[in-house]
Design a protein around this motif. Sequence first.
Motif, PDB file in Angstrom:
ATOM      1  N   GLU A 271     -33.291  33.822   4.562  1.00 36.52           N
ATOM      2  CA  GLU A 271     -31.980  34.180   4.020  1.00 36.52           C
ATOM      3  C   GLU A 271     -31.559  33.309   3.000  1.00 36.52           C
TER       4      GLU A 271
ATOM      5  N   LEU B 190     -32.942  44.002   3.172  1.00 41.16           N
ATOM      6  CA  LEU B 190     -31.718  43.428   4.058  1.00 41.16           C
ATOM      7  C   LEU B 190     -31.186  44.673   4.641  1.00 41.16           C
TER       8      LEU B 190
ATOM      9  N   ARG C 213     -32.018  39.993   7.581  1.00 40.07           N
ATOM     10  CA  ARG C 213     -33.145  39.909   6.506  1.00 40.07           C
ATOM     11  C   ARG C 213     -34.409  40.152   7.286  1.00 40.07           C
TER      12      ARG C 213
END
Length: 420
Positions: free
Chosen positions: A231, A145, A256
């Motif tokens: 996600e 992330l 992501r």
Amino acid sequence: MDHLRGAIRTYAWGSRTAIAEFTGRPVPAAHPEAELWLGAHPGDPARLETGDGEVSLLDVLAADPEGQLGAVALARFGDRLPMLVKVLAADEPLSLQAHPSTAQALEGYQREERLGVPVTSPIRNYRDTSHKPELLVALAPFEALAGFRPVARTIELLRALSVSDLDPFIDLLAGPDGVLAEDGQTDADGLRALFTTWITAPQPDLDVLVPAVLEGAIHYLSSGPAEFAAEARTVLELGERYPGDAGVLAALLLNRISLAPGEAIFVSAGNLHTYLHGVGLEVMANSDNVLRGGLTPKHVDVPELLRVLDFTPTTEEELRPKTRVEGPELIYATPAEEFAVSQVTLDGDYLGHEVDAPSRHCDGQGPQILLCTRGSVTVHAKSGSLTLQRGESAWVSSDDGPIRLLAQKPASLYRATIGL
Ligand SMILES: [Zn+2]
């Protein structure tokens, strides 16, 4: 030039197999091995395997800074290696974090010195005066992330979860009229307002909101193929590990990213990020300056984190460095002076004969750290030759280059140099 034996760091989020397998040691390892440090960090320097036994790279640099680092690097960074090279193996997510700019690091370091916070204290944020840009290149499929996603897309994700408790927060991003502002500054202001609200929320509020979001994610995933499946799964995974942690909510705001081997992201100052899973090569400025934002039992200094975070939205594409090819070398174009990284692939016409591999930095000088990731490569330098198998690395001092490479079968190695 000598073989370089890295220092293995065991942290709970590491892997019992990845680094052990990569470096040819018994699997599973006794402890989760998170990082293999190939550098001259005073906390855990790598060691050179010389004819006279093992020597710390730190001692080698101290004995002959100019010969090891070269005049250009010495003039800019003094007699220390400004980069740190790591193989990172994450079986579990790391903490949510960001690193300061040079100015922030200097100011923060001096402030904590004035306040008398010992440099080894667990609540110390700034352990040195350096920024810490980092490049992460996937060596195996890698999940991360990083960076605040463009706001319009985040609003789509939050709406897709259909959690009524999220409505007031969507309004913070979309603006009072529910109309998304066009200009990036307003987007950054909305992200700052939302992130600040979440990261400072009272625990009882988080204990309601985080489970509601997890419920929403479960429901969203159970209703068929989903646009934001990766996600939603990540939020569920983080929520399971850190129930009630504001970092679970913050994860909704970040890109992501899935990297295939050889693909990379560059993390600059103020970029909120965490590595979720995978094996990668991480090259960074030699600094320990980390501001955490959750997903960790360690110290989280929220005001300081808010001071360094860059809320400007960024796309995944912008985080991936541009690359260019020169001969067998794929060069990751990154702006840091402390390091530069390339991947050398020897196959096809490059097999069976020596291939010139001049350093492209520090006026063709400067030290080089080589890491073989596939096959076997013989490295020729001024002082002699050595052969690197997969998982082995070498230190080439400035005065021992330029190098030539020889492989009989397809092989790959990564090279880290100083980025000047
Ligand atoms: Zn980082």
